[in-house]
Design an enzyme around this catalytic site. Sequence first.
Site, PDB file in Angstrom:
ATOM      1  N   TRP A 368       0.789  -1.235   0.000  1.00 41.40           N
ATOM      2  CA  TRP A 368       0.000   0.000   0.000  1.00 41.40           C
ATOM      3  C   TRP A 368       0.825   1.292   0.000  1.00 41.40           C
ATOM      4  O   TRP A 368       0.603   2.174  -0.827  1.00 41.40           O
ATOM      5  CB  TRP A 368      -0.986   0.003   1.178  1.00 41.40           C
ATOM      6  CG  TRP A 368      -1.921   1.161   1.089  1.00 41.40           C
ATOM      7  CD1 TRP A 368      -1.966   2.241   1.911  1.00 41.40           C
ATOM      8  CD2 TRP A 368      -2.924   1.393   0.082  1.00 41.40           C
ATOM      9  NE1 TRP A 368      -2.932   3.128   1.493  1.00 41.40           N
ATOM     10  CE2 TRP A 368      -3.529   2.621   0.373  1.00 41.40           C
ATOM     11  CE3 TRP A 368      -3.365   0.669  -1.032  1.00 41.40           C
ATOM     12  CZ2 TRP A 368      -4.546   3.162  -0.404  1.00 41.40           C
ATOM     13  CZ3 TRP A 368      -4.381   1.201  -1.809  1.00 41.40           C
ATOM     14  CH2 TRP A 368      -4.957   2.420  -1.495  1.00 41.40           C
ATOM     15  N   ASP A 403      -2.153  -5.402  -0.611  1.00 42.00           N
ATOM     16  CA  ASP A 403      -3.216  -4.574  -0.038  1.00 42.00           C
ATOM     17  C   ASP A 403      -4.331  -4.441  -1.074  1.00 42.00           C
ATOM     18  O   ASP A 403      -4.474  -5.286  -1.972  1.00 42.00           O
ATOM     19  CB  ASP A 403      -2.631  -3.222   0.399  1.00 42.00           C
ATOM     20  CG  ASP A 403      -3.375  -2.615   1.570  1.00 42.00           C
ATOM     21  OD1 ASP A 403      -4.455  -2.053   1.335  1.00 42.00           O
ATOM     22  OD2 ASP A 403      -2.888  -2.712   2.718  1.00 42.00           O
ATOM     23  N   ASP A 404      -5.071  -3.359  -0.992  1.00 41.79           N
ATOM     24  CA  ASP A 404      -6.236  -3.175  -1.851  1.00 41.79           C
ATOM     25  C   ASP A 404      -5.844  -3.141  -3.334  1.00 41.79           C
ATOM     26  O   ASP A 404      -4.696  -2.879  -3.664  1.00 41.79           O
ATOM     27  CB  ASP A 404      -6.880  -1.838  -1.469  1.00 41.79           C
ATOM     28  CG  ASP A 404      -8.358  -1.791  -1.796  1.00 41.79           C
ATOM     29  OD1 ASP A 404      -8.858  -2.745  -2.401  1.00 41.79           O
ATOM     30  OD2 ASP A 404      -9.006  -0.797  -1.430  1.00 41.79           O
ATOM     31  N   CYS A 451     -11.835   0.297   0.813  1.00 39.72           N
ATOM     32  CA  CYS A 451     -11.573   1.749   0.849  1.00 39.72           C
ATOM     33  C   CYS A 451     -11.244   2.269  -0.542  1.00 39.72           C
ATOM     34  O   CYS A 451     -11.507   3.421  -0.862  1.00 39.72           O
ATOM     35  CB  CYS A 451     -10.430   2.073   1.792  1.00 39.72           C
ATOM     36  SG  CYS A 451     -10.834   1.814   3.509  1.00 39.72           S
ATOM     37  N   LYS A 477      -5.812  -8.852   5.867  1.00 41.06           N
ATOM     38  CA  LYS A 477      -6.084  -7.520   6.431  1.00 41.06           C
ATOM     39  C   LYS A 477      -7.531  -7.201   6.086  1.00 41.06           C
ATOM     40  O   LYS A 477      -7.909  -7.173   4.916  1.00 41.06           O
ATOM     41  CB  LYS A 477      -5.141  -6.499   5.805  1.00 41.06           C
ATOM     42  CG  LYS A 477      -5.432  -5.051   6.180  1.00 41.06           C
ATOM     43  CD  LYS A 477      -4.314  -4.157   5.665  1.00 41.06           C
ATOM     44  CE  LYS A 477      -4.634  -2.689   5.784  1.00 41.06           C
ATOM     45  NZ  LYS A 477      -3.550  -1.861   5.193  1.00 41.06           N
ATOM     46  N   ASP A 479     -10.531  -4.673   6.305  1.00 42.10           N
ATOM     47  CA  ASP A 479     -10.612  -3.229   6.448  1.00 42.10           C
ATOM     48  C   ASP A 479     -12.067  -2.752   6.444  1.00 42.10           C
ATOM     49  O   ASP A 479     -12.788  -2.924   5.461  1.00 42.10           O
ATOM     50  CB  ASP A 479      -9.828  -2.608   5.268  1.00 42.10           C
ATOM     51  CG  ASP A 479      -9.577  -1.136   5.448  1.00 42.10           C
ATOM     52  OD1 ASP A 479     -10.125  -0.543   6.392  1.00 42.10           O
ATOM     53  OD2 ASP A 479      -8.831  -0.578   4.629  1.00 42.10           O
ATOM     54  N   ARG A 541      -5.282  -2.489  13.900  1.00 40.38           N
ATOM     55  CA  ARG A 541      -4.822  -1.123  13.712  1.00 40.38           C
ATOM     56  C   ARG A 541      -5.379  -0.279  14.840  1.00 40.38           C
ATOM     57  O   ARG A 541      -6.547  -0.406  15.198  1.00 40.38           O
ATOM     58  CB  ARG A 541      -5.297  -0.596  12.364  1.00 40.38           C
ATOM     59  CG  ARG A 541      -4.415  -1.007  11.199  1.00 40.38           C
ATOM     60  CD  ARG A 541      -3.298  -0.009  10.983  1.00 40.38           C
ATOM     61  NE  ARG A 541      -3.885   1.270  10.614  1.00 40.38           N
ATOM     62  CZ  ARG A 541      -4.295   1.563   9.366  1.00 40.38           C
ATOM     63  NH1 ARG A 541      -4.101   0.714   8.374  1.00 40.38           N
ATOM     64  NH2 ARG A 541      -4.856   2.715   9.099  1.00 40.38           N
ATOM     65  N   ASP A 545      -4.700   6.179   8.989  1.00 42.87           N
ATOM     66  CA  ASP A 545      -3.541   5.876   8.133  1.00 42.87           C
ATOM     67  C   ASP A 545      -2.339   6.765   8.424  1.00 42.87           C
ATOM     68  O   ASP A 545      -2.468   7.973   8.594  1.00 42.87           O
ATOM     69  CB  ASP A 545      -3.925   6.081   6.661  1.00 42.87           C
ATOM     70  CG  ASP A 545      -4.890   5.009   6.183  1.00 42.87           C
ATOM     71  OD1 ASP A 545      -5.431   4.279   7.031  1.00 42.87           O
ATOM     72  OD2 ASP A 545      -5.107   4.922   4.962  1.00 42.87           O
TER      73      ASP A 545
HETATM   74  C1  GLA Z   1      -7.448   2.081   4.243  1.00 42.97           C
HETATM   75  C2  GLA Z   1      -6.378   1.413   5.104  1.00 42.97           C
HETATM   76  C3  GLA Z   1      -5.052   1.472   4.378  1.00 42.97           C
HETATM   77  C4  GLA Z   1      -5.177   0.764   3.044  1.00 42.97           C
HETATM   78  C5  GLA Z   1      -6.315   1.365   2.223  1.00 42.97           C
HETATM   79  C6  GLA Z   1      -6.615   0.551   0.994  1.00 42.97           C
HETATM   80  O1  GLA Z   1      -7.213   3.439   4.068  1.00 42.97           O
HETATM   81  O2  GLA Z   1      -6.291   2.013   6.367  1.00 42.97           O
HETATM   82  O3  GLA Z   1      -4.036   0.873   5.161  1.00 42.97           O
HETATM   83  O4  GLA Z   1      -5.401  -0.603   3.257  1.00 42.97           O
HETATM   84  O5  GLA Z   1      -7.513   1.472   2.976  1.00 42.97           O
HETATM   85  O6  GLA Z   1      -7.667   1.080   0.246  1.00 42.97           O
END
Ligand code: GLA
Length: 727
Positions: A368, A403-404, A451, A477, A479, A541, A545
């Site tokens: 990410w 990640d995403d 997200c 992860k 979210d 978490r 961020d």
């Molecule tokens: C959120 C999370 C980040 C990341 C993004 C991905 O903002 O807190 O760490 O995973 O989404 O879209």
Amino acid sequence: MSKLHFTLTTAFFILLAGMAHAQEVKVEQAKFSAGDNAAWLKPDFNDSPWQTLRLDKEWDLQGVKLYNNFAWYRLHVVIPSALKDKRTGQIALHIGPVDDCDETYFNGHLVGKTGTTPEDPEGYQGYWQKERRYLADASWVRWDKDNVIAVRVYNADGEGGFYKRAAYIEKPMLADYVSLAVSGESGQAKAVLSSTHKSSGKLTATVRDGETGKVLQTRHWNVKLDKKKSFTATIPVEGPSRVVFTYEDPGFGETLEKNFCNPYILTPAAPAKPRYNGPLVFGVRPGSPVIFRLAFSGEKPMKYSVEGLPEGVDLDEENGVLSGKVLKEGDYPLVLKASNTKGMAQQAFTLKVGPKIALTPPMGWNSWNCWGTSVSQQKVMTSAAALINRGLADYGYSYINIDDAWEAPERAADGSILTNEKFPDMKALGDWLHSKGLRLGIYSSPGDRTCGGYIGSIDHEEQDAKTWNDWGVDYLKYDWCGYNKVFVASEDHSTAAYLRPYVKMQQYLREQPRDIFYSLCQYGMARVWEWGAFIDANSWRTTGDINDTWESLYSIGFEQQAGLHPYAGPGHWNDPDMLVVGKVGWSDELWDSRLTPDEQYTHISLWSLLAANMLIGCPLDQMDDFTFNLLCNNEVNAVNQDILGRQAHQDVVEDGIQIWSRDLYDGGKAVGIFNLNDAAMPTLLKGALEKIGIEAKIARDLWRQKDIPTDAIYSIPSHGVLYVKVK
Ligand code: GLA
């Protein structure tokens, strides 16, 4: 892209945005229409029937609710002839950030475009936080009359349009043409000046001692620049010194300034003979695959062997990879060994087969903070290969987490989740990582959307858990993001309601025949640290961020982790977010972390003390020696991986100094003395240790890996740390 995302502007734009100008015209509102039509770029188009919107708030906050698509703004502005700039023959249009792509026309001429839309051949890429500052030819201006800046905006998700402040029309500045880039390597600080316009002036470098601020050296260069001619200057630097480069062009009457802090390396180079740098325990559930790579640094090739291996587990002797399964619960004492032409090393180790995994905080990489939504299977593999080739795997880094932005837009007909075209074969990726003793991580949301606006797992939890098992996923992860809609719509806002989506997924993860590290990402809501362990999460978490600024590091690291130490322990960890060292960018555009070298030492020391997840957020193949030195100090990492699993507590907050300490399994204590002041702080180590009840003559400086007397005064740099271990 939605504003939940952190995408940074470049330093250049931040600089410009911060500059107030004597002569400028401010535009606070514009005509607005949703939709898309090429005729709307024309200066004489009649937009009087359109609605009027302010430029400091998204369109969604001005009645154009949840509109995600193309829309146009038309800014009308009378430009006074006082803004004529003979020197450059141009005018600057500083329109500010736009959520999230724009294409901008001035009196019908295209002047700039930031981001790409789904219509572009390269596909959608938004830059919602980036400042837009475009230059237009002075001959296009209708002086002292109405001019039109027509902006075609595309918004992919979340709120859209102009949102931050008014637009400004002004004369161009020196920084519109001349760029000053500073960097450093092997004892030299380097400044590169380049320009798209003629410029002549003076470049000055002032070297200061990082601790005392004393000027050590000053140099000047006379410079002439134009489109084709750039200029490079270097100056030698040593230790924690700082260099201020300034460039002054008397013609513009302006000065550019950039600072450079020498990225000084403290970690001694690893010996050529083998040395073990990994954790002392590894937990695996009975029957789950064992995936463990022996973490020995030293010259390769190496031969590995292990004493005491239980039935069902094999060692790849060339690569030091353990694989297999153990059915019977119990503690299996092993001796891990490695040898090369320079010598051999061995380490007592326990394989704990039982209900608990993640006995030490996870170490690895996540896509990410570097790639954001531009991640691809190829980029993931490049970093994974570098994790091994660059030697990070020899320090225990083992998770490779996507990640995403791996998800396809639609599920398959049977409802199963699919990867998008950037991830041609997730199972092959998993197999490849496992063959190297590395583990695969993935990302999803309990809502309908992540997200980043990708598909989430709602109503498909069981199916997704099974799919991930098929792919060989070892880390999830999860979210919150899109789940917020469900949460807000329901009447129930109790703590139980916050737990619900996480408990649901955990039940299905546990049903899989492999260990999947469960990482909650809901930014610390409902005091997640109080219940995370009870729902069998492995980490959560604790904050929003992180980004690569001192403000973010200070707030997340020092303010928001205080008091959380009782909640961490083997199997379940507080997660203050991923690392922001090396190159970051949350997109295809990367830059060096804006934290100073001292702030980066602080970052890693604090994460080591906090027993935090150590997830690197930079492309590992592009990692410099300074970043490697931060991430691969075996004594610093040993604190993070200490098997007692006690997170540090904040002991002292006094005059800008904070002391954090934690107990270690060998009876020692790790102590971080952080200087949060803007100036270096001379500190009597003995005095600092006495404040937390420690009397010791000698302390171990963990970064330098040497014993130091405590009755001496050490200068702790501004935003830096003295990180020691005492017995
Ligand atoms: C959120 C999370 C980040 C990341 C993004 C991905 O903002 O807190 O760490 O995973 O989404 O879209």
